[in-house]
Design an enzyme around this catalytic site. Structure first.
Site, PDB file in Angstrom:
ATOM      1  N   SER A 143      65.838  11.306 -20.157  1.00 30.51           N
ATOM      2  CA  SER A 143      66.802  10.957 -21.211  1.00 30.51           C
ATOM      3  C   SER A 143      68.124  10.641 -20.522  1.00 30.51           C
ATOM      4  O   SER A 143      68.341  11.066 -19.374  1.00 30.51           O
ATOM      5  CB  SER A 143      66.983  12.169 -22.138  1.00 30.51           C
ATOM      6  OG  SER A 143      68.157  12.055 -22.905  1.00 30.51           O
ATOM      7  N   TYR A 156      68.281  21.337 -24.092  1.00 33.73           N
ATOM      8  CA  TYR A 156      67.753  19.976 -23.924  1.00 33.73           C
ATOM      9  C   TYR A 156      68.298  19.336 -22.640  1.00 33.73           C
ATOM     10  O   TYR A 156      67.541  18.771 -21.834  1.00 33.73           O
ATOM     11  CB  TYR A 156      68.117  19.136 -25.157  1.00 33.73           C
ATOM     12  CG  TYR A 156      67.502  17.761 -25.208  1.00 33.73           C
ATOM     13  CD1 TYR A 156      66.249  17.562 -25.781  1.00 33.73           C
ATOM     14  CD2 TYR A 156      68.172  16.650 -24.701  1.00 33.73           C
ATOM     15  CE1 TYR A 156      65.676  16.290 -25.844  1.00 33.73           C
ATOM     16  CE2 TYR A 156      67.613  15.381 -24.757  1.00 33.73           C
ATOM     17  CZ  TYR A 156      66.366  15.202 -25.336  1.00 33.73           C
ATOM     18  OH  TYR A 156      65.813  13.946 -25.393  1.00 33.73           O
TER      19      TYR A 156
HETATM   20  P1  NAD Z   1      59.045  12.375 -31.678  1.00 32.87           P
HETATM   21  O1  NAD Z   1      59.441  13.629 -32.388  1.00 32.87           O
HETATM   22  O2  NAD Z   1      58.769  11.131 -32.461  1.00 32.87           O
HETATM   23  O3  NAD Z   1      57.796  12.676 -30.742  1.00 32.87           O
HETATM   24  C1  NAD Z   1      57.609  13.890 -30.079  1.00 32.87           C
HETATM   25  C2  NAD Z   1      56.139  14.071 -29.819  1.00 32.87           C
HETATM   26  O4  NAD Z   1      55.964  15.332 -29.149  1.00 32.87           O
HETATM   27  C3  NAD Z   1      55.292  14.137 -31.106  1.00 32.87           C
HETATM   28  O5  NAD Z   1      54.050  13.511 -30.882  1.00 32.87           O
HETATM   29  C4  NAD Z   1      55.104  15.650 -31.303  1.00 32.87           C
HETATM   30  O6  NAD Z   1      53.955  15.988 -32.061  1.00 32.87           O
HETATM   31  C5  NAD Z   1      54.980  16.082 -29.858  1.00 32.87           C
HETATM   32  N1  NAD Z   1      55.197  17.505 -29.658  1.00 32.87           N
HETATM   33  C6  NAD Z   1      56.245  18.276 -30.023  1.00 32.87           C
HETATM   34  N2  NAD Z   1      56.018  19.558 -29.670  1.00 32.87           N
HETATM   35  C7  NAD Z   1      54.813  19.587 -29.056  1.00 32.87           C
HETATM   36  C8  NAD Z   1      54.023  20.623 -28.466  1.00 32.87           C
HETATM   37  N3  NAD Z   1      54.420  21.898 -28.423  1.00 32.87           N
HETATM   38  N4  NAD Z   1      52.811  20.286 -27.941  1.00 32.87           N
HETATM   39  C9  NAD Z   1      52.369  19.000 -27.982  1.00 32.87           C
HETATM   40  N5  NAD Z   1      53.078  17.987 -28.526  1.00 32.87           N
HETATM   41  C10 NAD Z   1      54.279  18.287 -29.051  1.00 32.87           C
HETATM   42  O7  NAD Z   1      60.219  12.111 -30.625  1.00 32.87           O
HETATM   43  P2  NAD Z   1      60.566  10.864 -29.683  1.00 32.87           P
HETATM   44  O8  NAD Z   1      61.925  10.442 -30.073  1.00 32.87           O
HETATM   45  O9  NAD Z   1      59.481   9.864 -29.617  1.00 32.87           O
HETATM   46  O10 NAD Z   1      60.699  11.621 -28.275  1.00 32.87           O
HETATM   47  C11 NAD Z   1      59.734  11.559 -27.257  1.00 32.87           C
HETATM   48  C12 NAD Z   1      60.393  11.927 -25.925  1.00 32.87           C
HETATM   49  O11 NAD Z   1      61.464  11.021 -25.669  1.00 32.87           O
HETATM   50  C13 NAD Z   1      61.000  13.331 -25.878  1.00 32.87           C
HETATM   51  O12 NAD Z   1      60.769  13.906 -24.622  1.00 32.87           O
HETATM   52  C14 NAD Z   1      62.487  13.059 -26.090  1.00 32.87           C
HETATM   53  O13 NAD Z   1      63.277  14.063 -25.524  1.00 32.87           O
HETATM   54  C15 NAD Z   1      62.631  11.745 -25.363  1.00 32.87           C
HETATM   55  N6  NAD Z   1      63.800  10.951 -25.743  1.00 32.87           N
HETATM   56  C16 NAD Z   1      63.966  10.496 -27.024  1.00 32.87           C
HETATM   57  C17 NAD Z   1      65.097   9.756 -27.345  1.00 32.87           C
HETATM   58  C18 NAD Z   1      65.340   9.207 -28.741  1.00 32.87           C
HETATM   59  O14 NAD Z   1      66.437   8.718 -29.005  1.00 32.87           O
HETATM   60  N7  NAD Z   1      64.382   9.238 -29.638  1.00 32.87           N
HETATM   61  C19 NAD Z   1      66.042   9.485 -26.357  1.00 32.87           C
HETATM   62  C20 NAD Z   1      65.837   9.952 -25.053  1.00 32.87           C
HETATM   63  C21 NAD Z   1      64.698  10.697 -24.763  1.00 32.87           C
END
Ligand code: NAD
Length: 261
Positions: A143, A156
């Site tokens: 991130s 985080y």
């Molecule tokens: P999201 O909530 O859409 O997806 C998260 C996924 O992780 C889901 O499939 C959820 O079921 C799964 N998950 C959560 N807890 C879990 C567990 N204990 N065991 C197995 N699966 C689990 O979120 P996203 O925005 O797609 O984020 C995905 C990644 O990208 C994360 O690591 C997040 O930190 C990172 N990220 C997101 C953003 C953003 O702006 N959305 C920015 C930078 C980084």
């Protein structure tokens, strides 16, 4: 079809960025194991949709990324069912926001477990096979918060800085085995999670949707545009290509200029 005959495991891929990774890898011919929580029927629809759309095998594993034994079992089951794990994408992640003095201890532990330690456990389980076969791609979703901080996100930001360190360390360990290890550091990505925050923020701050998007969510993102899940997934596909075989140990930003400021 640059990934035909390759097998991939993508953690946290029932929604958002993870689902886009799984679909993009499958579009290149890889069989994929998807993982994550959610409605059973919705997950089955995504799983069978990937098989139908791309003509690959797609398996679902419900391992909880906060449980080391379940994580190791998931990698073992993938190797058994598909023959190998060639591409490992660590993506599962959660967020919690609170001043550090009030940060619930169990939330800290949960975020460190899911956002950081789960990647250690998957990597620990998947690297022996990759090293033996002399080919592998490990991609961690970090991130912008692996490079800079924001207040109230202590767990985080710590986990994301940690995953950047894990990426570099493992990259050095496996460098001569044809295995690359990189992390992708998105800024704000347009996912259902982000979209859902908008109505509440509009109410709480008495703002229009445009104001919430530009002045709150995209305040730190110079392009004033969200990254898309497809853009993040396309970078992962590139990192799996032969053209990217000398990119390892890198933390690649895709943040509309956020961390340049
Ligand atoms: P999201 O909530 O859409 O997806 C998260 C996924 O992780 C889901 O499939 C959820 O079921 C799964 N998950 C959560 N807890 C879990 C567990 N204990 N065991 C197995 N699966 C689990 O979120 P996203 O925005 O797609 O984020 C995905 C990644 O990208 C994360 O690591 C997040 O930190 C990172 N990220 C997101 C953003 C953003 O702006 N959305 C920015 C930078 C980084």
């Amino acid at each position: 079809m640059s990934l035909a005959k390759r097998n991939a495991v993508v953690t946290g891929s029932t929604s958002g960025i993870g689902l886009a990774y799984a679909r993009a890898l499958a579009a290149e011919g890889a069989n994929v194991v998807i993982n994550g929580f959610g409605d059973k029927d919705a997950i089955e629809k995504e799983r069978s949709g990937i098989e139908k759309d791309f003509g690959v095998k797609c398996l679902y594993d419900g391992a909880d990324m906060s449980k080391p034994a379940e994580i190791a079992a998931m990698v073992g089951a993938a190797e058994k069912a598909l023959g190998s794990v060639d591409v490992l994408v660590n993506n599962a992640g959660i967020q919690f926001v609170s001043p550090v003095e009030d940060f619930p201890i169990e939330k800290w532990d949960q975020i460190i477990a899911i956002n950081l330690s789960s990647a250690f456990h998957t990597i620990r389980a998947a690297t022996p096979g990759m090293k033996a076969r002399k080919w592998g791609r490990i991609i961690n979703t970090a991130s912008a918060h692996s490079l800079v901080a924001s207040p109230f996100k202590s767990a985080y930001v710590s986990a994301k800085h940690g995953i950047a360190g894990l990426t570099k360390t493992v990259a050095l360990e496996v460098a001569t085995f044809g295995v690359t290890v990189n992390c992708i550091s998105p800024g704000y990505v347009w996912t259902p999670l982000v979209e859902k925050q908008i109505p509440d923020t509009m109410k709480a701050r008495n703002m229009t949707k445009e104001q919430v998007m530009n002045d709150v969510l995209l305040a730190a993102q110079p392009t004033k545009q969200f990254v898309t899940v497809e853009q993040v997934a396309a970078l992962a596909v590139f990192l799996c290509s032969d053209a990217a075989s000398q990119i390892t140990g890198a933390n690649i930003s895709m943040d509309g200029g956020w961390t340049a400021a």
